[in-house]
Design a protein around this motif. Structure first.
Motif, PDB file in Angstrom:
ATOM      1  N   ASP B 176       0.821  -1.223   0.000  1.00 31.24           N
ATOM      2  CA  ASP B 176       0.000   0.000   0.000  1.00 31.24           C
ATOM      3  C   ASP B 176       0.852   1.268   0.000  1.00 31.24           C
ATOM      4  OD1 ASP B 176      -2.719   1.045  -0.064  1.00 31.24           O
ATOM      5  OD2 ASP B 176      -2.243   1.900   1.900  1.00 31.24           O
ATOM      6  N   VAL B 177       2.151   1.139   0.262  1.00 25.94           N
ATOM      7  CA  VAL B 177       3.051   2.293   0.134  1.00 25.94           C
ATOM      8  C   VAL B 177       2.949   2.882  -1.275  1.00 25.94           C
ATOM      9  CG1 VAL B 177       5.480   3.012   0.093  1.00 25.94           C
ATOM     10  CG2 VAL B 177       4.637   1.542   1.951  1.00 25.94           C
ATOM     11  N   ARG B 179       0.394   3.243  -3.044  1.00 27.10           N
ATOM     12  CA  ARG B 179      -0.792   4.103  -3.159  1.00 27.10           C
ATOM     13  C   ARG B 179      -0.516   5.498  -2.611  1.00 27.10           C
ATOM     14  NH1 ARG B 179      -4.411   5.683   0.382  1.00 27.10           N
ATOM     15  NH2 ARG B 179      -3.638   4.178   1.882  1.00 27.10           N
ATOM     16  N   TRP B 180       0.065   5.567  -1.407  1.00 25.51           N
ATOM     17  CA  TRP B 180       0.159   6.870  -0.737  1.00 25.51           C
ATOM     18  C   TRP B 180       1.494   7.567  -0.893  1.00 25.51           C
ATOM     19  CZ3 TRP B 180       3.984   7.327   2.740  1.00 25.51           C
ATOM     20  CH2 TRP B 180       4.413   6.175   3.429  1.00 25.51           C
TER      21      TRP B 180
END
Lengths: 207, 207
Positions: B176-177, B179-180
């Motif tokens: 998920d890194v 994504r943000w």
């Protein structure tokens, strides 16, 4: 490969807050279409067709595709903020409130994974004003989790060397459930919520 | 809002393993186009245009858009698998190997976030055979992390009640890194890697 959305977070029916019924149907159709093909590859004509309406009927409720995305995103973010704020404001120790926040947030991202993916992955497609509004709601969600962590640190319940970084990681871990969760898989939204609450309490070294 | 990809994982230039140069240029153009508009909204004509080539020149190297996606996905997944396997096979205690796996995997997802998003979010767009091949590579990545956790549990270094669930959570947190992560943000890929290595060691209650 997509599956119908659950109402594991207690909302029934999905988008029940949207009136009139034609507007609700259009939002449901837009979520399905965006989830299947992505926001950019979907037209308002596709969405109207899925909802069994004409493009002109869609136009009565939503002037643009971006307006549909904005409505989906705002309702999704408001729901997430409400869940996290309720957990932060709830009774109990910081550990109990953090576990509750994680359980609710995970359940929402698992049960409403199609909506959550749109809400989380299509932020760049929003217009500047709408995007600023959503960023503000996201700040609120971050603030709710950070508040629980700070309470826990203050009361000696948690050991958290980097509160902003840990807040980000906790939210990120829960959000990514929307990417991998499969309703036909081995774990229910509640089971994932329980596992993740335990893992997050470990991340903050809860007493 | 996208930024050029870093080579924080030590690859220089990106896609350097792809030859000839025209094919490499087309992959770089495809990553940019997919990241900007999504896979479904991108045409091979868009990709050829970005690479300064004609559609006919693209066709020499890639017969379909799906073939481009498959190549990007395979290279990305092979790279992720290589990083995690090297960490799992490395020297040191289970805690040291787990920390190294997380640092490498995070650095890749932060430094190559555009590629990582495509690799992680567009699996459904692959044809059945290509998808099966990628799922196999993903199994390998999961197995590498699981192996480290099992070693740590066996040696009494870790306390992990749910090894499959914790493996999933560790990979998910790192993925998920992509994504943000924002290259203009306050944290470098190395800093996120260090923070996440610490958080993951807490998740397994490393001694």
């Amino acid at each position: 490969m997509r599956t119908a959305e659950h109402t594991a977070d207690g909302e029934d029916p999905p988008w029940g807050e949207v009136t009139p019924e034609a507007a609700r149907k259009l939002l449901v159709a837009a979520v399905e279409a965006f989830a299947e093909r992505g926001y950019h590859a979907t037209t308002t004509r596709d969405i109207a067709g899925r909802a069994g309406m004409s493009p002109a009927a869609l136009y009565i409720h939503f002037k643009t595709k971006e307006e549909l995305l904005h409505r989906i995103s705002r309702i999704g973010h408001e729901r997430a903020l409400a869940l996290l704020t309720a957990a932060a404001d709830g009774e109990g120790t910081a550990a109990e409130r953090l576990a509750e926040a994680v359980r609710c947030f995970v359940r929402w991202h698992a049960g409403r994974h199609d909506t959550a993916r749109i809400v989380q992955y299509e932020l760049d497609a929003l217009g500047a004003e709408h995007r600023a509004e959503i960023v503000e709601l996201r700040r609120g969600s971050g603030a709710a989790v950070r508040r629980i962590l700070l309470d826990g640190v203050r009361d000696g319940e948690f050991d958290v060397p980097d509160v902003p970084g840990t807040t980000l990681a906790v939210l990120s871990l829960c959000i990514d459930v929307a990417r991998w969760f499969n309703a036909a898989g081995p774990r229910t939204p509640d089971e994932v919520g329980a596992l993740y609450a335990d893992l997050v309490l470990r991340m903050v070294s809860a007493r």
